[in-house]
Design a protein around this motif. Structure first.
Motif, short mmCIF file in Angstrom:
data_model
loop_
_atom_site.label_atom_id
_atom_site.label_comp_id
_atom_site.label_asym_id
_atom_site.label_seq_id
_atom_site.Cartn_x
_atom_site.Cartn_y
_atom_site.Cartn_z
N ARG A 75 0.82 -1.20 0.00
CA ARG A 75 0.00 0.00 0.00
C ARG A 75 0.86 1.26 0.00
O ARG A 75 0.56 2.23 -0.71
N SER A 76 1.92 1.28 0.77
CA SER A 76 2.78 2.47 0.79
C SER A 76 3.52 2.64 -0.52
O SER A 76 3.71 3.76 -1.00
N ASP A 79 0.95 3.96 -3.06
CA ASP A 79 0.65 5.37 -2.81
C ASP A 79 1.74 6.26 -3.39
O ASP A 79 1.45 7.31 -3.96
#
Length: 82
Positions: A75-76, A79
């Protein structure tokens, strides 16, 4: 094993374990693939220790925290990629 490979690859880090093309795995191939995953997780500085036999045996209590950590990494990375 396939899910861990997918998570590692999608976190921006590559792992070279061919889980899709192999239909039948020998015990030696499973051990080698698990050791590759353990090494990559160590290189990624995963805070949760896991061993090859835990990955192969689908020891969910042992690998659950690793999976959660990898999901956060994906997810990071996603992003930052957008």
């Amino acid at each position: 094993m396939g899910g861990l490979c997918w998570l590692i690859n999608n976190s921006g880090r590559g792992v070279h374990v061919d889980v899709v093309k192999k239909k039948k795995w020998t015990l030696g191939a499973k051990i080698a693939a698990g050791e590759v995953l353990v090494e990559v997780l160590r290189d990624m500085q995963c805070p949760w220790p896991v061993s090859s036999h835990q990955i192969q045996g689908n020891d969910m209590p042992a690998i659950y925290s690793v999976i959660q950590w990898l999901v956060k990494q994906v997810r990071s990375w996603c992003d930052g990629a957008w």
